[in-house]
Design a protein around this motif. Structure first.
Motif, short mmCIF file in Angstrom:
data_model
loop_
_atom_site.label_atom_id
_atom_site.label_comp_id
_atom_site.label_asym_id
_atom_site.label_seq_id
_atom_site.Cartn_x
_atom_site.Cartn_y
_atom_site.Cartn_z
N ILE A 1 0.82 -1.22 0.00
CA ILE A 1 0.00 0.00 0.00
C ILE A 1 0.86 1.27 0.00
O ILE A 1 0.33 2.37 0.04
CB ILE A 1 -0.97 0.06 1.21
N ALA A 2 2.19 1.11 -0.05
CA ALA A 2 3.11 2.24 0.16
C ALA A 2 2.81 3.46 -0.71
O ALA A 2 2.97 4.60 -0.25
CB ALA A 2 4.54 1.78 -0.06
N ASP A 3 2.37 3.24 -1.94
CA ASP A 3 2.17 4.38 -2.84
C ASP A 3 1.10 5.33 -2.32
O ASP A 3 1.15 6.53 -2.59
CB ASP A 3 1.75 3.90 -4.24
N ASP A 4 0.13 4.78 -1.61
CA ASP A 4 -0.95 5.59 -1.07
C ASP A 4 -1.51 4.86 0.14
O ASP A 4 -2.54 4.18 0.06
CB ASP A 4 -2.04 5.77 -2.15
N VAL B 1 1.22 -8.17 0.46
CA VAL B 1 1.97 -8.79 1.56
C VAL B 1 3.07 -9.63 0.94
O VAL B 1 2.79 -10.50 0.12
CB VAL B 1 1.04 -9.69 2.41
N SER B 2 4.34 -9.37 1.34
CA SER B 2 5.43 -10.10 0.70
C SER B 2 5.54 -11.51 1.25
O SER B 2 5.92 -12.43 0.53
CB SER B 2 6.75 -9.34 0.89
N GLY B 3 5.20 -11.68 2.54
CA GLY B 3 5.17 -13.03 3.08
C GLY B 3 6.42 -13.44 3.84
O GLY B 3 6.98 -14.51 3.61
N PHE C 1 -4.25 -1.87 -5.74
CA PHE C 1 -5.07 -0.67 -5.92
C PHE C 1 -6.08 -0.87 -7.05
O PHE C 1 -7.08 -0.17 -7.13
CB PHE C 1 -4.19 0.56 -6.21
N GLU C 2 -5.80 -1.84 -7.94
CA GLU C 2 -6.76 -2.14 -8.98
C GLU C 2 -7.62 -3.34 -8.62
O GLU C 2 -8.81 -3.37 -8.89
CB GLU C 2 -6.03 -2.47 -10.29
N GLU D 1 2.32 -6.10 -16.33
CA GLU D 1 3.76 -6.25 -16.14
C GLU D 1 4.36 -5.05 -15.44
O GLU D 1 5.27 -5.16 -14.64
CB GLU D 1 4.45 -6.48 -17.48
N ALA D 2 3.82 -3.87 -15.77
CA ALA D 2 4.35 -2.67 -15.14
C ALA D 2 4.04 -2.67 -13.65
O ALA D 2 4.67 -1.99 -12.87
CB ALA D 2 3.76 -1.43 -15.79
N GLY D 3 3.06 -3.49 -13.27
CA GLY D 3 2.81 -3.73 -11.85
C GLY D 3 2.45 -2.49 -11.09
O GLY D 3 1.59 -1.70 -11.49
N ALA D 4 3.17 -2.29 -9.96
CA ALA D 4 2.79 -1.28 -8.99
C ALA D 4 2.83 0.13 -9.57
O ALA D 4 2.25 1.05 -9.02
CB ALA D 4 3.71 -1.35 -7.78
N ALA D 5 3.53 0.29 -10.67
CA ALA D 5 3.68 1.62 -11.23
C ALA D 5 2.34 2.23 -11.62
O ALA D 5 2.21 3.44 -11.75
CB ALA D 5 4.58 1.57 -12.47
N VAL D 6 1.36 1.35 -11.77
CA VAL D 6 0.06 1.85 -12.20
C VAL D 6 -0.56 2.76 -11.15
O VAL D 6 -1.25 3.72 -11.48
CB VAL D 6 -0.88 0.67 -12.53
N GLY D 7 -0.31 2.43 -9.87
CA GLY D 7 -0.74 3.34 -8.82
C GLY D 7 -2.21 3.27 -8.50
O GLY D 7 -2.94 2.43 -9.02
N GLY D 8 -2.65 4.18 -7.65
CA GLY D 8 -3.98 4.06 -7.07
C GLY D 8 -4.98 5.05 -7.60
O GLY D 8 -6.02 5.25 -7.00
#
Lengths: 437, 300
Positions: free
Chosen positions: A289-292, A356-358, A396-397, A426-433
C-alpha cells in the motif's frame, strides 16, 4: 579468579570514562555453571513464556548431561511480592533450583531494583544459607523473556554482569564452535574451539535472515553468562510435575531506597484489544500500500465491509512503517491488528493478503487459513509459496474489483481488458492508485 | 535557563527495508552495502516526543548518533523530518562492529562529553527497537552506563522542569497488556513506544510547533554547520573497550530464512482473465454480506 578492575593497565593518556574501566566487571579464569531462567510474573502468576523457557532449559540441560557427562542445573530466578509459591511452581515446570526475592515494593517491575537483585543473585552474593547450594562465580547461561519488561531487564543485567546478549531469539542449542576472529582467539591466524557455546538464533533484519549469535570470552575478559531473550511462543512448556524435587531458596539482600526513584503510581489493564481471530474472513494489508497508504487502507476496509463477517489485519511492516495515515484509517494501523509471530495468529476460512510479501514471521500468523488469496505485483514474493491463488496485479486495482464483485455478487469480475492490459500488468505497482474511482 | 529542558535524541541509521529497497545476493544474503541507509523509523517517534517537550517548555534538542561519517545524513534527516537544534556524530574506525554493549559505552561517553562541553542534559530520548537487529537494548544499557533512571515503552509524557520530574504512561505487555503511570526524577532516559502520540492541545503550542518545524527545515539545508563529530579520543574512549574488541557477542553465521517448502500450489491468476478471476470470486462469494445474520466488524 581475578577481577579485571584491579588489573594494572598501562596509561594510554586517555581519560574518563573507560580508562578506569568502571563498566568492566568481567572475570578471568572464572567458574561458570548452570542455566538461569528469569521467570517473569504478572499479577501474581508466571507468564506463559516463563514456563516455555523453563521447558526449553530443561531440554537443553538434559542434552548437556548426555553430551558432556556433567549434570548442570536449571535455576529459575524470580522476584515480586509473595512469590514463594511461584518458585515452587517453577520446580514442577522443570527447574532444579528456584531462587526468589520477596518484597512488597517489587510487586511490579522496576528497572533499578530488579537489575540490582538479579545481578546480586547471579553473582552468588548474599547470606551463606542462601548461596551454599552453589560453588561458582556466575551462571554459564541465562535466559530472559523477550517481553517489554524482560527485554529491558536482560539488557541491564547483562550489562551489569559485563556480558553479552542476543535478544529476541527463537531457537537455542549448545555445541562447540571454532572461531578464527583474533579478538576472541587472542592472535591472528589462530583458530580456537570454544566448548559448550550457547548458539542463539534470531530472526534479523526485519525477518529477512536468521543470525546465530555467540557470546564468547575475550582473552582476559570472560563474557558470562551467555545471555538470550526468548520470543514468547517459541518453545513448549513442560507438563507440570508436582512430584519433581528441587530446591527453593529465598534470596536475601538489603534494597536501597534510592533504587525506587522511579515510582509506579497507577496501573490499568488495557481493554481487550481487537480480536482478529474467529472471523470467517481476514483481509490483510502489507507494504504494497506504500504508494498511497491511506487509500490502500480504505480499499482494504471496503472489501472487509463487503463480507458478512470479516476483519482487517496488517503486517508488521505496516506497524513499523512511518506511513502517515489520515485520521479515519489511522486507528486500523496499530499493532493490535498485526498478524504474525509477534501479533495475532488467525485461521479464517478465507485469507486475502494484499501487497503482503510473506515474511516467515507473517506466515506463522496465517498459514492455517483454509484458503489463501494473495494479491501482489511481484511473482517472486515469498507468499506465493503459501497461497492457493496468486493474483498477479496491483492491489489498488484488484481490491476495488473484488469488493464490487462481492457486493454485487457478480460473476464477471475481471478487469476490463484494455488494449495494453498485458503491459499494464507487467508494469505492476507503477500503475498506482488513481484508477479506483 | 529556568524551566527549559535540554534533550538528547539518540538515533540510528538502518537499512531501508521498504518494499523494493532491499537487495539480496545470489545466496539470498542481504546486501547491506547496496541497501540504502535511512533513519530508524522508530527514532522518529523519539524525535516527536523531544519536539513536544521543546514546544511546551523551550530549551534545546540535540540529535546524537554513532556510525560512519555518512551517518551525518541520518542526523540531517532527523533535523529535517522532525526537529533538532544541532547534531552530534560519534564516528571513528575504532567503533566499527560494536555490539550493543560497546555501543552503549560509546553513547554514554558521548553524553558525558556533551555534559562537559555543551550543557547539562535533562532528558535522553530513544526509539524502541531498530529495524536492523538491535532490539531495544541500547537505550537501557546506555542508561545503565550513566546510572540514570529510565522509563521505557512510553506512550505519553509530561515533564515538569521546575519540579525536575516527569510523568509518563508506559505500555507493559505480558499475558495481558497494561498501562502504568510512572513518575521519575530528571535527568532520565525516555524510550518511546511506537504507539507514542505527541499532543498539542493549546493553540499557542501548535503555532510554536509550526514555527519550529519551519526553522528546523531551514537549518537542515545547511546541516554541516550544525553537525559536530567526535572521535574516540574526543570521547576519551580506550579502543580496547569499544568496537569489536569491546563486544561480548559476535555474529557466528547469517542464514537466509529458509524458504519453506511450498505447502500450497498457488494458482497464478491474471486479473485481466475473466475465467481465472471467477475462480477467485468463487472463494469470496460464500462470505458476502447478507449471506447470514453475522455482523461484519467494519460495519459495527
Amino acid at each position: 579468579m581475578s577481577d579485571s578492575n584491579t588489573d594494572d593497565e598501562t596509561d594510554d593518556g586517555l581519560g574518563h570514562p573507560t580508562r578506569d574501566k568502571k563498566h568492566v566487571r568481567a572475570l578471568e579464569d572464572g567458574h561458570y555453571e548452570d542455566i538461569w531462567v528469569f521467570c517473569e510474573t504478572q499479577r501474581g502468576e508466571l507468564l506463559d513464556v516463563s514456563l516455555e523457557m523453563l521447558g526449553k532449559a530443561r531440554e537443553l540441560m538434559d542434552q548437556f548431561a548426555d553430551d558432556y557427562g556433567e549434570e548442570e542445573r536449571v535455576v529459575a530466578f524470580l522476584m515480586g511480592d509473595d512469590c514463594e509459591g511461584l518458585a515452587e511452581e517453577c520446580i514442577a515446570r522443570g527447574a532444579d533450583v528456584a531462587v526468589y526475592h520477596d518484597d512488597e515494593r517489587l510487586e511490579r517491575f522496576l528497572h533499578k531494583p530488579y537489575t540490582e537483585i538479579a545481578a546480586h543473585m547471579a553473582r552468588g552474593e548474599g547470606s551463606l544459607e542462601s548461596t551454599d547450594w552453589r560453588e561458582y562465580d556466575k551462571p554459564r547461561y541465562v535466559l530472559f523473556p523477550a517481553t517489554n519488561n524482560g527485554r529491558d531487564l536482560s539488557a541491564k543485567v547483562q550489562a551489569e554482569l559485563d556480558s553479552g546478549l542476543a535478544s529476541d531469539c527463537s531457537d537455542l542449542f549448545i555445541e562447540e564452535n571454532e572461531v578464527s576472529n583474533p579478538v576472541k582467539t587472542g592472535e591472528p591466524g589462530v583458530k580456537k574451539t570454544f566448548e559448550k557455546v550457547l548458539h542463539m538464533k534470531r530472526p534479523d533484519f526485519s525477518g529477512f535472515e536468521y543470525s546465530t549469535i555467540l557470546c564468547l570470552d575475550n582473552p582476559g575478559r570472560e563474557f558470562h553468562p551467555q545471555g538470550a531473550s526468548v520470543i514468547p511462543g517459541s518453545f513448549e512448556p513442560m507438563e507440570p510435575d508436582p512430584e519433581r524435587e528441587g530446591l527453593v531458596v529465598e534470596h536475601e539482600m538489603e534494597l536501597e531506597d534510592d533504587w525506587f526513584r522511579v515510582e509506579i503510581t497507577d496501573a490499568d489493564r488495557l481493554e481487550e484489544g481487537v480480536d482478529l481471530t474467529g472471523h470467517d474472513v481476514v483481509v490483510c494489508l502489507g507494504r504494497g500500500i506504500a504508494d498511497d497508504p491511506t487509500g490502500g487502507m480504505e480499499l482494504g476496509l471496503e472489501l472487509v465491509d463487503a463480507f458478512e463477517d470479516a476483519a482487517l489485519g496488517i503486517t508488521r511492516g505496516i506497524v513499523t512503517s512511518s506511513y502517515e495515515f489520515e485520521g479515519h484509517v489511522e486507528a486500523y494501523a496499530s499493532e493490535e491488528r498485526q498478524i504474525g509471530e509477534t501479533g495475532q495468529v488467525v485461521a479464517p476460512d478465507l485469507y486475502v493478503a494484499a501487497g503482503v510479501s510473506g515474511a516467515v514471521q507473517h506466515k506463522v500468523g496465517m498459514d492455517e487459513s483454509d484458503t489463501i488469496v494473495a494479491i501482489n505485483t511481484d511473482t517472486d514474493a515469498r507468499i506465493r509459496d503459501f497461497s492457493d491463488y496468486f493474483v498477479e496485479g496491483d492491489l489498488f486495482e484488484v481490491l476495488p474489483r473484488l469488493t464490487e464483485a462481492v457486493k454485487s455478487d457478480a460473476a464477471e469480475i475481471a478487469l476490463e481488458p484494455t488494449p495494453d492490459a498485458e503491459a499494464e500488468v507487467e508494469a505492476g505497482a507503477a500503475v498506482g492508485g488513481d484508477e479506483d474511482d | 535557563m529556568e524551566g527549559t529542558v535540554r534533550s538528547i535524541v539518540l538515533t540510528k541509521g538502518v537499512p531501508d527495508f521498504s518494499e523494493g529497497a532491499v537487495s539480496f545476493d545470489e545466496d539470498g544474503h542481504l546486501e547491506r552495502g547496496k541497501t540504502p541507509t535511512v533513519m530508524n523509523p522508530n527514532d522518529e517517534v523519539a524525535l516527536r516526543a523531544a519536539l513536544q517537550t521543546r514546544v511546551r517548555h523551550g530549551g534545546h534538542v540535540s540529535g546524537m548518533s554513532m556510525g560512519p561519517p555518512g551517518y551525518g545524513d541520518v542526523l540531517r534527516e532527523a533535523m529535517e523530518s522532525v526537529y533538532t537544534d544541532d547534531n552530534y556524530l560519534l564516528s571513528d574506525r575504532e567503533l566499527a562492529a560494536s555490539d550493543t554493549w560497546a555501543t552503549a559505552i560509546t553513547l554514554s561517553a558521548g553524553l558525558e562529553t556533551y555534559q562537559a562541553e555543551v550543557g547539562d542534559i535533562d532528558l535522553v530520548f530513544a526509539g524502541f527497537k531498530t529495524a536492523d537487529g538491535e532490539t531495544g537494548q541500547t537505550g537501557p544499557q546506555t542508561a545503565w552506563a550513566m546510572d540514570w533512571p529510565i522509563v521505557t515503552h512510553v506512550v505519553a509524557l509530561e515533564v515538569d522542569p521546575d519540579e525536575r520530574r516527569l510523568r509518563a504512561k508506559r505500555l507493559v505487555e505480558g499475558d495481558v497488556d497494561e498501562i502504568e503511570t510512572v513518575e521519575a526524577p530528571l535527568p532520565c532516559f525516555v524510550i518511546t513506544d511506537p504507539e507514542f502520540e505527541p499532543s498539542y492541545r493549546q493553540a499557542s503550542h501548535r503555532l510554536t510547533r509550526k514555527r519550529l518545524r519551519e526553522e528546523t527545515r531551514e537549518r537542515a539545508a545547511d546541516h554541516d554547520d550544525h553537525l559536530t563529530t567526535w572521535n574516540h579520543e574526543d570521547l576519551n574512549l580506550d579502543p580496547d573497550y569499544i568496537g569489536l574488541d569491546g563486544s561480548p557477542t559476535i555474529v557466528s553465521s547469517v542464514d537466509p530464512i529458509p524458504k519453506a517448502p511450498s505447502e500450497r500450489e498457488a494458482t497464478m491468476v491474471d486479473p485481466t482473465d475473466a475465467d481465472a478471476m471467477d475462480d477467485v470470486l468463487e472463494e469470496l462469494r460464500p462470505h458476502a454480506a447478507g449471506t447470514s445474520d453475522h455482523a461484519t466488524e467494519a460495519g459495527d
